[in-house]
Design an enzyme around this catalytic site. Structure first.
Site, PDB file in Angstrom:
ATOM      1  N   GLY A  29       0.838  -1.288  -0.051  1.00  0.00           N
ATOM      2  CA  GLY A  29       0.043   0.076  -0.118  1.00  0.00           C
ATOM      3  C   GLY A  29       0.881   1.347  -0.073  1.00  0.00           C
ATOM      4  O   GLY A  29       2.068   1.230  -0.884  1.00  0.00           O
ATOM      5  N   SER A  56      -2.580  -5.672  -5.080  1.00  0.00           N
ATOM      6  CA  SER A  56      -1.272  -5.640  -4.629  1.00  0.00           C
ATOM      7  C   SER A  56      -0.030  -6.259  -5.283  1.00  0.00           C
ATOM      8  O   SER A  56       0.679  -5.845  -5.713  1.00  0.00           O
ATOM      9  CB  SER A  56      -1.134  -5.509  -3.098  1.00  0.00           C
ATOM     10  OG  SER A  56      -1.815  -4.719  -2.591  1.00  0.00           O
ATOM     11  N   HIS A  59       4.890   1.767  12.581  1.00  0.00           N
ATOM     12  CA  HIS A  59       4.005   2.500  13.567  1.00  0.00           C
ATOM     13  C   HIS A  59       3.968   1.484  14.762  1.00  0.00           C
ATOM     14  O   HIS A  59       3.829   0.264  14.509  1.00  0.00           O
ATOM     15  CB  HIS A  59       2.739   2.682  13.087  1.00  0.00           C
ATOM     16  CG  HIS A  59       1.823   3.633  13.959  1.00  0.00           C
ATOM     17  ND1 HIS A  59       2.404   4.374  14.653  1.00  0.00           N
ATOM     18  CD2 HIS A  59       0.488   3.627  14.070  1.00  0.00           C
ATOM     19  CE1 HIS A  59       1.251   4.848  15.480  1.00  0.00           C
ATOM     20  NE2 HIS A  59       0.191   4.221  15.158  1.00  0.00           N
ATOM     21  N   GLU A  89      -9.301  30.891   0.279  1.00  0.00           N
ATOM     22  CA  GLU A  89      -8.920  31.526   1.438  1.00  0.00           C
ATOM     23  C   GLU A  89      -8.565  30.549   2.659  1.00  0.00           C
ATOM     24  O   GLU A  89      -7.364  30.550   3.255  1.00  0.00           O
ATOM     25  CB  GLU A  89      -9.937  32.390   2.032  1.00  0.00           C
ATOM     26  CG  GLU A  89     -10.136  33.715   1.278  1.00  0.00           C
ATOM     27  CD  GLU A  89      -8.854  34.613   1.134  1.00  0.00           C
ATOM     28  OE1 GLU A  89      -7.752  34.541   1.780  1.00  0.00           O
ATOM     29  OE2 GLU A  89      -8.594  35.256  -0.176  1.00  0.00           O
ATOM     30  N   GLU A  91      -4.706  27.829   0.119  1.00  0.00           N
ATOM     31  CA  GLU A  91      -3.569  28.829   0.751  1.00  0.00           C
ATOM     32  C   GLU A  91      -2.765  28.032   1.597  1.00  0.00           C
ATOM     33  O   GLU A  91      -1.793  28.342   2.112  1.00  0.00           O
ATOM     34  CB  GLU A  91      -3.933  30.270   0.918  1.00  0.00           C
ATOM     35  CG  GLU A  91      -3.980  31.034  -0.087  1.00  0.00           C
ATOM     36  CD  GLU A  91      -3.864  32.665   0.375  1.00  0.00           C
ATOM     37  OE1 GLU A  91      -2.980  32.905   1.281  1.00  0.00           O
ATOM     38  OE2 GLU A  91      -4.814  33.269   0.074  1.00  0.00           O
TER      39      GLU A  91
HETATM   40  P1  NAD Z   1      -2.236   0.723   3.457  1.00  0.00           P
HETATM   41  O1  NAD Z   1      -3.458   0.585   4.109  1.00  0.00           O
HETATM   42  O2  NAD Z   1      -1.882   1.510   2.506  1.00  0.00           O
HETATM   43  O3  NAD Z   1      -1.767  -1.099   3.173  1.00  0.00           O
HETATM   44  C1  NAD Z   1      -2.443  -1.570   2.144  1.00  0.00           C
HETATM   45  C2  NAD Z   1      -1.942  -3.060   2.156  1.00  0.00           C
HETATM   46  O4  NAD Z   1      -2.238  -3.846   3.006  1.00  0.00           O
HETATM   47  C3  NAD Z   1      -2.326  -3.677   0.491  1.00  0.00           C
HETATM   48  O5  NAD Z   1      -1.042  -4.121   0.184  1.00  0.00           O
HETATM   49  C4  NAD Z   1      -3.310  -4.444   1.165  1.00  0.00           C
HETATM   50  O6  NAD Z   1      -3.412  -5.480   0.174  1.00  0.00           O
HETATM   51  C5  NAD Z   1      -2.755  -4.950   2.401  1.00  0.00           C
HETATM   52  N1  NAD Z   1      -3.764  -5.573   3.245  1.00  0.00           N
HETATM   53  C6  NAD Z   1      -4.883  -4.998   3.668  1.00  0.00           C
HETATM   54  N2  NAD Z   1      -5.535  -5.855   4.344  1.00  0.00           N
HETATM   55  C7  NAD Z   1      -4.870  -7.068   4.437  1.00  0.00           C
HETATM   56  C8  NAD Z   1      -4.882  -8.328   4.987  1.00  0.00           C
HETATM   57  N3  NAD Z   1      -6.199  -8.537   5.886  1.00  0.00           N
HETATM   58  N4  NAD Z   1      -4.011  -9.456   4.656  1.00  0.00           N
HETATM   59  C9  NAD Z   1      -3.104  -9.073   4.047  1.00  0.00           C
HETATM   60  N5  NAD Z   1      -2.895  -7.941   3.520  1.00  0.00           N
HETATM   61  C10 NAD Z   1      -3.750  -6.887   3.587  1.00  0.00           C
HETATM   62  O7  NAD Z   1      -1.234   0.678   4.861  1.00  0.00           O
HETATM   63  P2  NAD Z   1      -0.435   2.088   5.387  1.00  0.00           P
HETATM   64  O8  NAD Z   1      -1.063   3.113   5.378  1.00  0.00           O
HETATM   65  O9  NAD Z   1       0.897   2.053   4.364  1.00  0.00           O
HETATM   66  O10 NAD Z   1       0.116   1.559   6.606  1.00  0.00           O
HETATM   67  C11 NAD Z   1       1.108   0.578   6.927  1.00  0.00           C
HETATM   68  C12 NAD Z   1       1.732   0.747   8.211  1.00  0.00           C
HETATM   69  O11 NAD Z   1       2.747   1.926   8.096  1.00  0.00           O
HETATM   70  C13 NAD Z   1       0.863   1.048   9.229  1.00  0.00           C
HETATM   71  O12 NAD Z   1       1.678   0.454  10.694  1.00  0.00           O
HETATM   72  C14 NAD Z   1       0.840   2.561   9.346  1.00  0.00           C
HETATM   73  O13 NAD Z   1       0.376   2.995  10.668  1.00  0.00           O
HETATM   74  C15 NAD Z   1       2.107   2.948   9.043  1.00  0.00           C
HETATM   75  N6  NAD Z   1       2.398   4.238   8.540  1.00  0.00           N
HETATM   76  C16 NAD Z   1       1.854   4.613   7.569  1.00  0.00           C
HETATM   77  C17 NAD Z   1       2.036   6.029   6.899  1.00  0.00           C
HETATM   78  C18 NAD Z   1       1.260   6.208   5.499  1.00  0.00           C
HETATM   79  O14 NAD Z   1       2.020   6.954   4.934  1.00  0.00           O
HETATM   80  N7  NAD Z   1       0.323   5.701   5.306  1.00  0.00           N
HETATM   81  C19 NAD Z   1       3.053   6.707   7.329  1.00  0.00           C
HETATM   82  C20 NAD Z   1       3.713   6.239   8.517  1.00  0.00           C
HETATM   83  C21 NAD Z   1       3.379   5.045   9.053  1.00  0.00           C
HETATM   84 MG    MG Z   2      -0.228   7.469  12.088  1.00  0.00          MG
END
Ligand code: NAD
Ligand code: MG
Ligand code: MG
Length: 341
Positions: free
Chosen positions: A28, A55, A110, A229, A233
């Site tokens: 993701g 994915s 996280h 506004e 911005e």
């Molecule tokens: P996401 O929602 O983008 O992840 C999606 C991925 O997880 C996809 O590949 C999907 O197929 C897979 N997935 C979903 N459910 C599943 C299941 N039941 N079994 C197997 N695969 C499954 O996740 P994300 O936002 O990238 O977050 C991932 C981790 O990173 C989390 O711990 C989040 O807190 C942390 N995090 C995210 C961000 C961010 O930018 N989104 C920033 C910092 C930390």
């Molecule tokens: Mg967070």
């Protein structure tokens, strides 16, 4: 500052991670950003994904080798768990844990599931964190520009003794060592991350923009004007703050804006807002928020879906989509150069 240590590539054994097989679970936001950067940094990386799923197709299109989650965990030395927080405990129990062996590195971006004890790895597993302080797509776009997103590392349990070095080396491979890496703890990362996203950077900012928009529109002003506004911005102002603090923002805005900023801002965000923020923090620290979120996700996300719909239907979103499709605006770098403007 009393001695905050910021790690850069020059402080890191950047080759350490290249000696290890890395399974990234999930493709993701973070899965995409991190695995692409790891590959371009010369790491041995495989994606652990539901075979044949969306994915899996995306990752293969980028040239990745993919395996089932079970196979990827067995194959790897380092397992970075990048699936949504609310599914991690179940996937860990059913697919990850049965395939782990002593001495592997279980990683997170996280600390939610470890800190709130929804995942409890056995003591012979290294548990570490590399948490980029930015969205996954930005982790990628910054890397492609030769830069990086500042990241946090943390070590929760360390039977092999080199958890910190592995975390630093991984962080470097995703580009964070170009920007700066800070060591924290799972508890601190989890609680401050939740607090920041709820009360300031996501929740606070979106509520602030929507409320400002509503006030102008209810007073009879054009919603297009209101959008510019209070929302458009925002990025322009925040770019200045991000580059040089509030001082750079105040250097660039008019005296009128600066006076209004300092006299009126505290009327909007006041003691009542501070008390609300303190309550939000208490609910995070006590685990109340974690329980509410986990229960909501486990029971069909009804309230979550309703909130998503309500928010998508707010006029600021409709007006915004219309305006953005009609306008073009550039996104310049380094907006302030005090020697030039
Ligand atoms: P996401 O929602 O983008 O992840 C999606 C991925 O997880 C996809 O590949 C999907 O197929 C897979 N997935 C979903 N459910 C599943 C299941 N039941 N079994 C197997 N695969 C499954 O996740 P994300 O936002 O990238 O977050 C991932 C981790 O990173 C989390 O711990 C989040 O807190 C942390 N995090 C995210 C961000 C961010 O930018 N989104 C920033 C910092 C930390
Ligand atoms: Mg967070
Ligand atoms: Mg965050």
């Amino acid at each position: 500052m009393n001695g905050l240590k910021i790690y850069l590539d020059k402080d890191i054994d950047t080759n350490l991670i290249k000696t290890k097989k890395i399974a990234v679970i999930g493709f993701g936001s973070q899965g995409y950003g991190q695995s692409m950067n790891l590959k371009d940094s010369g790491c041995d990386v495989v994606l652990g994904l539901r075979q044949g799923g969306k994915s899996d197709i995306k990752a293969k299109n980028y040239g990745f080798k993919t395996m089932s989650i079970e196979e990827a965990v067995k194959w790897a030395d380092v397992v970075q768990v990048l699936i949504p927080d609310e599914v991690q405990a179940k996937v860990y129990e059913e697919q990850i844990k049965p395939n782990m062996r002593a001495g592997q590195y279980l990683m997170f971006a996280h600390g939610f599931n470890i800190h709130f004890k929804k995942i409890i790895p056995s003591a012979d597993i290294n548990v570490i964190m590399v948490a980029p302080k930015g969205p996954g797509h930005t982790v990628r776009s910054q890397y492609e520009e030769g830069k990086g997103v500042p990241s946090l590392i943390a070590v929760y349990q360390n039977p092999s003794g080199d958890g910190k070095q592995v975390a630093l080396s991984y962080a470097s491979a995703i580009g964070a060592g170009r920007a700066g890496i800070i060591e924290t703890t799972f508890r601190e990362e989890t609680e401050t991350d939740l607090f920041g996203e709820q009360s300031v950077i996501c929740g606070g900012v979106s509520a602030l923009m929507k409320t400002g928009f509503d006030v102008l529109v209810e007073a009879g002003y054009s919603p297009y004007m209101a959008y510019f506004e209070v929302l458009h911005e925002m990025k322009l102002i925040i770019d200045l703050v991000n580059q040089g603090g509030l001082a750079d923002m105040r250097y660039s805005i008019s005296n009128t804006a600066e006076y209004g900023d300092m006299t009126r801002g505290p009327k909007v965000i006041n003691q009542a807002s501070k008390d609300a923020m303190k309550n939000i923090l208490s609910d995070i620290q006590s685990g109340k928020f974690a329980k509410e979120f986990t229960d909501e996700m486990a029971s069909g996300c009804k309230n979550f879906q309703k909130l998503r719909e309500e928010n998508a239907n707010h006029p600021i979103e409709k007006i915004g989509a219309e305006i953005r499709s009609a306008f073009q605006w550039g996104r310049d770098k380094n907006i302030i150069d005090r020697t030039k403007n």
